[in-house]
Design a protein around this motif. Structure first.
Motif, PDB file in Angstrom:
ATOM      1  N   LYS A   1       0.820  -1.208   0.000  1.00 23.90           N
ATOM      2  CA  LYS A   1       0.000   0.000   0.000  1.00 23.90           C
ATOM      3  C   LYS A   1       0.853   1.257   0.000  1.00 23.90           C
ATOM      4  N   LEU A   2       2.064   1.161   0.512  1.00 24.17           N
ATOM      5  CA  LEU A   2       2.979   2.291   0.536  1.00 24.17           C
ATOM      6  C   LEU A   2       4.098   1.989  -0.450  1.00 24.17           C
ATOM      7  N   HIS A   3       3.819   2.211  -1.722  1.00 27.87           N
ATOM      8  CA  HIS A   3       4.707   1.771  -2.797  1.00 27.87           C
ATOM      9  C   HIS A   3       6.055   2.468  -2.846  1.00 27.87           C
ATOM     10  N   ASP A   4       6.075   3.761  -2.611  1.00 28.26           N
ATOM     11  CA  ASP A   4       7.343   4.455  -2.783  1.00 28.26           C
ATOM     12  C   ASP A   4       7.931   4.891  -1.447  1.00 28.26           C
ATOM     13  N   PHE A   5       9.183   5.233  -1.475  1.00 28.61           N
ATOM     14  CA  PHE A   5       9.881   5.571  -0.241  1.00 28.61           C
ATOM     15  C   PHE A   5       9.314   6.826   0.412  1.00 28.61           C
ATOM     16  N   LYS A   6       8.752   7.721  -0.368  1.00 26.89           N
ATOM     17  CA  LYS A   6       8.192   8.951   0.199  1.00 26.89           C
ATOM     18  C   LYS A   6       6.984   8.634   1.086  1.00 26.89           C
ATOM     19  N   ALA A   7       6.125   7.750   0.604  1.00 21.41           N
ATOM     20  CA  ALA A   7       4.952   7.355   1.390  1.00 21.41           C
ATOM     21  C   ALA A   7       5.384   6.613   2.655  1.00 21.41           C
ATOM     22  N   ARG A   8       6.380   5.755   2.532  1.00 25.06           N
ATOM     23  CA  ARG A   8       6.881   5.025   3.705  1.00 25.06           C
ATOM     24  C   ARG A   8       7.527   5.977   4.705  1.00 25.06           C
ATOM     25  N   LEU A   9       8.275   6.946   4.205  1.00 23.35           N
ATOM     26  CA  LEU A   9       8.907   7.927   5.087  1.00 23.35           C
ATOM     27  C   LEU A   9       7.839   8.724   5.826  1.00 23.35           C
ATOM     28  N   ARG A  10       6.822   9.157   5.114  1.00 23.42           N
ATOM     29  CA  ARG A  10       5.753   9.931   5.763  1.00 23.42           C
ATOM     30  C   ARG A  10       5.012   9.102   6.809  1.00 23.42           C
ATOM     31  N   TYR A  11       4.738   7.843   6.500  1.00 27.10           N
ATOM     32  CA  TYR A  11       4.065   6.952   7.453  1.00 27.10           C
ATOM     33  C   TYR A  11       4.920   6.761   8.707  1.00 27.10           C
ATOM     34  N   THR A  12       6.195   6.498   8.498  1.00 30.22           N
ATOM     35  CA  THR A  12       7.113   6.295   9.619  1.00 30.22           C
ATOM     36  C   THR A  12       7.245   7.568  10.441  1.00 30.22           C
ATOM     37  N   ALA A  13       7.359   8.707   9.778  1.00 27.82           N
ATOM     38  CA  ALA A  13       7.478   9.987  10.475  1.00 27.82           C
ATOM     39  C   ALA A  13       6.236  10.264  11.307  1.00 27.82           C
ATOM     40  N   GLN A  14       5.080   9.907  10.781  1.00 26.37           N
ATOM     41  CA  GLN A  14       3.843  10.096  11.537  1.00 26.37           C
ATOM     42  C   GLN A  14       3.864   9.235  12.796  1.00 26.37           C
ATOM     43  N   ALA A  15       4.308   7.981  12.677  1.00 24.37           N
ATOM     44  CA  ALA A  15       4.382   7.087  13.839  1.00 24.37           C
ATOM     45  C   ALA A  15       5.349   7.615  14.892  1.00 24.37           C
ATOM     46  N   LEU A  16       6.384   8.310  14.439  1.00 24.07           N
ATOM     47  CA  LEU A  16       7.401   8.841  15.348  1.00 24.07           C
ATOM     48  C   LEU A  16       7.101  10.259  15.818  1.00 24.07           C
ATOM     49  N   GLY A  17       6.053  10.857  15.276  1.00 26.70           N
ATOM     50  CA  GLY A  17       5.748  12.243  15.623  1.00 26.70           C
ATOM     51  C   GLY A  17       6.753  13.219  15.041  1.00 26.70           C
ATOM     52  N   LYS A  18       7.282  12.904  13.856  1.00 23.01           N
ATOM     53  CA  LYS A  18       8.317  13.740  13.240  1.00 23.01           C
ATOM     54  C   LYS A  18       7.950  14.103  11.801  1.00 23.01           C
ATOM     55  N   ARG A  19       6.710  14.488  11.596  1.00 19.41           N
ATOM     56  CA  ARG A  19       6.254  14.845  10.242  1.00 19.41           C
ATOM     57  C   ARG A  19       7.059  15.994   9.654  1.00 19.41           C
ATOM     58  N   ASP A  20       7.318  17.013  10.478  1.00 18.55           N
ATOM     59  CA  ASP A  20       8.042  18.185   9.966  1.00 18.55           C
ATOM     60  C   ASP A  20       9.430  17.808   9.462  1.00 18.55           C
ATOM     61  N   GLN A  21      10.135  16.962  10.216  1.00 18.53           N
ATOM     62  CA  GLN A  21      11.474  16.548   9.804  1.00 18.53           C
ATOM     63  C   GLN A  21      11.422  15.744   8.502  1.00 18.53           C
ATOM     64  N   ALA A  22      10.410  14.907   8.359  1.00 18.26           N
ATOM     65  CA  ALA A  22      10.276  14.130   7.122  1.00 18.26           C
ATOM     66  C   ALA A  22      10.042  15.055   5.929  1.00 18.26           C
ATOM     67  N   GLU A  23       9.228  16.054   6.107  1.00 15.38           N
ATOM     68  CA  GLU A  23       8.977  16.986   5.013  1.00 15.38           C
ATOM     69  C   GLU A  23      10.226  17.770   4.650  1.00 15.38           C
ATOM     70  N   GLU A  24      11.061  18.087   5.653  1.00 13.82           N
ATOM     71  CA  GLU A  24      12.327  18.752   5.376  1.00 13.82           C
ATOM     72  C   GLU A  24      13.249  17.853   4.549  1.00 13.82           C
ATOM     73  N   VAL A  25      13.317  16.590   4.925  1.00 10.47           N
ATOM     74  CA  VAL A  25      14.151  15.636   4.186  1.00 10.47           C
ATOM     75  C   VAL A  25      13.653  15.514   2.746  1.00 10.47           C
ATOM     76  N   LEU A  26      12.341  15.418   2.574  1.00 12.18           N
ATOM     77  CA  LEU A  26      11.788  15.297   1.229  1.00 12.18           C
ATOM     78  C   LEU A  26      12.012  16.568   0.408  1.00 12.18           C
ATOM     79  N   ALA A  27      11.942  17.722   1.053  1.00  8.21           N
ATOM     80  CA  ALA A  27      12.210  18.978   0.339  1.00  8.21           C
ATOM     81  C   ALA A  27      13.667  19.026  -0.113  1.00  8.21           C
ATOM     82  N   GLN A  28      14.584  18.585   0.753  1.00 14.03           N
ATOM     83  CA  GLN A  28      16.008  18.551   0.376  1.00 14.03           C
ATOM     84  C   GLN A  28      16.226  17.561  -0.755  1.00 14.03           C
ATOM     85  N   TYR A  29      15.506  16.452  -0.736  1.00 15.79           N
ATOM     86  CA  TYR A  29      15.637  15.446  -1.784  1.00 15.79           C
ATOM     87  C   TYR A  29      15.202  16.018  -3.126  1.00 15.79           C
ATOM     88  N   GLN A  30      14.120  16.794  -3.131  1.00 13.70           N
ATOM     89  CA  GLN A  30      13.629  17.386  -4.382  1.00 13.70           C
ATOM     90  C   GLN A  30      14.651  18.338  -4.949  1.00 13.70           C
TER      91      GLN A  30
END
Length: 83
Positions: free
Chosen positions: A54-83
């Motif tokens: 259900k979570l096919h790409d690494f971005k979806a998995r990162l967001r799911y994991t970040a949500q479980a850890l309470g670190k959504r903001d940090q995940a979005e920063e990592v994804l912004a740097q990746y872009q």
């Protein structure tokens, strides 16, 4: 650099319960393929299982994991740097 301090506790198919216990995790992240071990994992620490189908790409998995850890903001920063 962000994952250098994460201990290796076996593989998806053969997690080491001893190593998991020794690391005293705050949260255990696994996959639904480890569903049979969920009760054991959750006795050690809160446990979340990811369904990679259900979570096919690494971005979806990162967001799911970040949500479980309470670190959504940090995940979005990592994804912004990746872009």
């Amino acid at each position: 650099d962000l994952v250098t301090d994460i201990p290796q506790v076996g593989s998806i198919g053969q997690p080491s319960i001893e190593k998991i216990l020794t690391s005293k995790p705050d949260l255990i992240l696994g996959t639904i393929f480890q569903k049979s071990q969920y009760n054991l994992f959750s006795a050690i620490s809160p446990t979340a299982l990811i369904d990679p189908r259900k979570l096919h790409d690494f971005k979806a998995r990162l967001r799911y994991t970040a949500q479980a850890l309470g670190k959504r903001d940090q995940a979005e920063e990592v994804l912004a740097q990746y872009q």
